[in-house]
Scaffold this active site. Structure first.
Site, short mmCIF file in Angstrom:
data_model
loop_
_atom_site.label_atom_id
_atom_site.label_comp_id
_atom_site.label_asym_id
_atom_site.label_seq_id
_atom_site.Cartn_x
_atom_site.Cartn_y
_atom_site.Cartn_z
N ALA A 131 -5.86 -20.95 -10.33
CA ALA A 131 -5.89 -21.02 -11.80
C ALA A 131 -5.03 -22.18 -12.29
CB ALA A 131 -5.44 -19.71 -12.40
N HIS A 218 -9.19 -4.92 14.20
CA HIS A 218 -8.00 -4.07 14.34
C HIS A 218 -7.26 -3.97 13.00
CE1 HIS A 218 -4.20 -2.44 15.62
NE2 HIS A 218 -3.58 -3.54 15.26
N ARG A 227 -6.47 2.12 2.57
CA ARG A 227 -7.09 1.92 1.26
C ARG A 227 -8.33 2.78 1.02
NH1 ARG A 227 -2.90 0.11 -1.62
NH2 ARG A 227 -1.84 -1.56 -0.53
C1 FAD Z 1 -1.09 4.58 -1.33
C2 FAD Z 1 -0.18 3.38 -1.26
C3 FAD Z 1 0.89 3.28 -2.12
C4 FAD Z 1 1.74 2.16 -2.06
N1 FAD Z 1 2.78 2.06 -2.94
C5 FAD Z 1 3.59 0.98 -2.91
C6 FAD Z 1 4.67 0.84 -3.83
O1 FAD Z 1 4.90 1.69 -4.66
N2 FAD Z 1 5.44 -0.27 -3.76
C7 FAD Z 1 5.22 -1.25 -2.82
O2 FAD Z 1 5.95 -2.24 -2.80
N3 FAD Z 1 4.21 -1.15 -1.94
C8 FAD Z 1 3.38 -0.06 -1.96
N4 FAD Z 1 2.35 0.03 -1.07
C9 FAD Z 1 2.14 -1.07 -0.10
C10 FAD Z 1 2.64 -0.65 1.29
O3 FAD Z 1 4.05 -0.48 1.30
C11 FAD Z 1 2.26 -1.74 2.31
O4 FAD Z 1 2.85 -2.96 1.92
C12 FAD Z 1 0.77 -1.96 2.40
O5 FAD Z 1 0.10 -0.73 2.53
C13 FAD Z 1 0.46 -2.83 3.60
O6 FAD Z 1 0.71 -2.09 4.75
P1 FAD Z 1 1.19 -2.77 6.08
O7 FAD Z 1 2.48 -3.48 5.89
O8 FAD Z 1 1.16 -1.71 7.15
O9 FAD Z 1 -0.04 -3.78 6.35
P2 FAD Z 1 -0.07 -5.24 6.93
O10 FAD Z 1 0.73 -6.18 6.12
O11 FAD Z 1 -1.52 -5.55 7.11
O12 FAD Z 1 0.60 -5.15 8.32
C14 FAD Z 1 -0.04 -4.43 9.39
C15 FAD Z 1 1.05 -4.04 10.37
O13 FAD Z 1 1.63 -5.24 10.90
C16 FAD Z 1 3.02 -5.06 11.08
N5 FAD Z 1 3.73 -6.02 10.24
C17 FAD Z 1 3.19 -6.96 9.43
N6 FAD Z 1 4.14 -7.72 8.88
C18 FAD Z 1 5.33 -7.23 9.35
C19 FAD Z 1 6.69 -7.58 9.15
N7 FAD Z 1 7.05 -8.58 8.35
N8 FAD Z 1 7.61 -6.86 9.78
C20 FAD Z 1 7.29 -5.84 10.58
N9 FAD Z 1 6.04 -5.46 10.82
C21 FAD Z 1 5.07 -6.15 10.22
C22 FAD Z 1 3.32 -3.61 10.67
O14 FAD Z 1 3.23 -2.80 11.80
C23 FAD Z 1 2.21 -3.27 9.73
O15 FAD Z 1 1.93 -1.89 9.63
C24 FAD Z 1 1.51 1.14 -1.11
C25 FAD Z 1 0.43 1.27 -0.23
C26 FAD Z 1 -0.41 2.36 -0.28
C27 FAD Z 1 -1.58 2.45 0.66
#
Ligand code: FAD
Length: 323
Positions: A131, A218, A227
Site C-alpha cells: 500500500a 507439514h 485455524r
Molecule cells: C485461537 C488462537 C488464539 C490466539 N490468541 C493470540 C493472542 O491473544 N495474542 C497473540 O499474540 N497471539 C495469539 N495467537 C497466535 C499464537 O500465539 C501463535 O502465534 C500462532 O498460532 C502461530 O503459531 P505457531 O507459532 O505455532 O506457528 P508458526 O509460526 O507457523 O510456527 C510453527 C512452529 O515452528 C516453531 N517456531 C517457529 N518460530 C519459532 C521461534 N521463533 N522460536 C521457537 N519456535 C519457533 C514452533 O514450534 C511453532 O509451533 C492465537 C492463536 C490461536 C490459534
C-alpha cells in the site's frame, strides 16, 4: 599453476557428476501432477465479502511423501507397508520431514484483521501487495447479521449468543459508514499529494489486502490444526477450510492421516490419563477429575467454567459425540 589445475580438475569432476543419471529406487524421476489439483489451479474460491483463495501452484503429492520416506527406510519397506500405511505411520509417529516435500502456493485476498492473525504463522513465505506502492481498493468486510453476536462469557476471545436485531443493524451500518468515510479521507489525502504510505493510515482493519502465500504440507497441517479449531476466529476458519479443501486434492492420503491423527486426534495430559483411569474404575467424572487434581468446583463451592477439569469434560464430550 598447480593450484589452477587443482580447481580445473574439481570443476570437471562436478560436471561429470551432474551428467550422470540420478539413481532412484522407484524408476525415472518425473514431475508429479494430480488431475484433481491441476483443475483447481487458477480457480478463485470466494471467502467472505471480497476475499478469495486461489491455488497458484503445487509441488509433490502423496507419492512425494512416500518417495522421501523411502530414502530413509529403503526399498524393502514397500513390501512391508503400502504407501497409505507408510504415510499414516509417518504422521502417527511424527516423522514429519517427508511432509515438507509437498509445497503449495496460494493467492489470497483477505481483510487486514484476518491477515494479522495469519502472519503469526512464521513458517510460510509471503509477498503482500504494497500500500506504499499501490492504491488500495474500496473493499472492506462487513460481517453477516448472524455473525455479529454478544461477547462470549466463557471464551474471552470469542463470540456468544445472538444480539438484538437493532444492535446488529446499528453495528453493521456504523461499520459501513466509518469504512466509507475513511476511504473518502484516503482519496482526499492522495489527491492532496500525501504519500500513499502515509495516506493508508486512515483505513481500518476491515479493509482488504492480498498476498501470495507459499507453505509446505507439514507447516500447512500446523496452520490448519490451529485455524480450523473452533477456538480460532470464524473469519480465519473460513479461509482455513478453503485451503484445507483445495490442498487435500493434492495429497488426499496425507490429509486422511491428518484428519485421523492431528485434526481429529486428542492429547491427554498425565492428569487427564489419571482421570481416565478413574473413569475406567467406575468413578463419576466429577470424582475422577477431583482425584486427578482437576477439580470442577471452586473452594466456595461454585462450579468452575474454565480450567483443566472443564477442558477434560469437553474432551469426553467430544469422544461421546463421535459419529
Ligand atoms: C485461537 C488462537 C488464539 C490466539 N490468541 C493470540 C493472542 O491473544 N495474542 C497473540 O499474540 N497471539 C495469539 N495467537 C497466535 C499464537 O500465539 C501463535 O502465534 C500462532 O498460532 C502461530 O503459531 P505457531 O507459532 O505455532 O506457528 P508458526 O509460526 O507457523 O510456527 C510453527 C512452529 O515452528 C516453531 N517456531 C517457529 N518460530 C519459532 C521461534 N521463533 N522460536 C521457537 N519456535 C519457533 C514452533 O514450534 C511453532 O509451533 C492465537 C492463536 C490461536 C490459534
Amino acid at each position: 599453476m598447480a593450484r589452477a589445475d587443482r580447481w580445473g580438475g574439481l570443476r570437471l569432476y562436478r560436471l561429470r557428476a551432474l551428467r550422470r543419471v540420478v539413481p532412484h529406487a522407484e524408476g525415472p524421476i518425473t514431475r508429479v501432477s494430480v488431475a484433481a489439483a491441476d483443475s483447481e489451479i487458477g480457480v478463485k474460491h470466494s471467502v467472505l465479502l471480497h476475499g478469495f483463495v486461489v491455488l497458484v501452484d503445487y509441488m509433490g503429492n502423496d507419492d512425494a511423501i512416500v518417495q522421501a520416506a523411502r530414502v530413509s527406510y529403503g526399498k524393502g519397506t514397500k513390501s512391508v507397508r503400502d504407501d497409505r500405511g507408510l504415510i499414516r505411520y509417518l504422521l502417527r509417529h511424527r516423522h514429519t520431514t517427508p511432509f515438507e516435500m509437498v509445497e503449495f502456493k496460494f493467492l489470497v485476498r483477505l481483510p487486514i484483521f484476518v491477515a494479522r492473525q495469519w502472519v503469526r504463522h512464521r513458517t510460510a513465505s509471503l509477498n503482500e501487495v504494497s500500500a506504499r506502492y499501490s492504491v488500495l481498493e474500496e473493499e472492506y468486510e462487513v460481517p453477516l447479521p448472524e455473525e455479529v453476536r454478544y461477547q462470549s462469557t466463557v471464551n474471552r476471545q470469542g463470540r456468544g449468543g445472538p444480539l438484538p436485531a437493532d444492535v446488529v443493524e446499528r453495528f453493521r451500518s456504523d461499520l459501513e459508514r466509518v469504512s466509507q468515510d475513511a476511504y473518502r479521507v484516503y482519496e482526499q489525502a492522495l489527491k492532496d499529494g500525501v504519500a500513499r504510505e502515509t495516506a493508508r493510515l486512515v483505513l481500518p482493519v476491515a479493509y482488504y489486502t492480498q498476498w501470495y502465500w507459499k507453505i509446505n504440507l507439514h507447516n500447512l497441517f500446523h496452520f490448519l490444526s490451529l485455524r480450523l479449531d473452533p477456538h480460532a476466529q470464524e473469519e480465519i476458519r473460513l479461509y482455513a477450510a478453503e485451503l484445507d479443501r483445495i490442498a487435500r486434492t493434492v495429497c488426499p492420503i496425507a490429509f486422511e492421516a491428518f484428519d485421523d491423527y492431528q485434526l481429529g486426534g486428542l492429547s491427554l495430559s498425565r492428569r487427564e490419563q489419571r482421570a481416565v483411569r478413574s473413569l475406567l474404575e467406575g468413578k463419576s467424572p466429577t470424582d475422577a477429575c477431583r482425584d486427578a487434581g482437576m477439580p470442577l468446583t471452586r473452594e466456595d463451592g461454585k462450579a468452575m467454567t474454565t480450567g483443566e477439569g472443564v477442558e477434560f469434560l469437553a474432551k469426553l464430550e467430544r469422544i461421546r459425540s463421535l459419529p
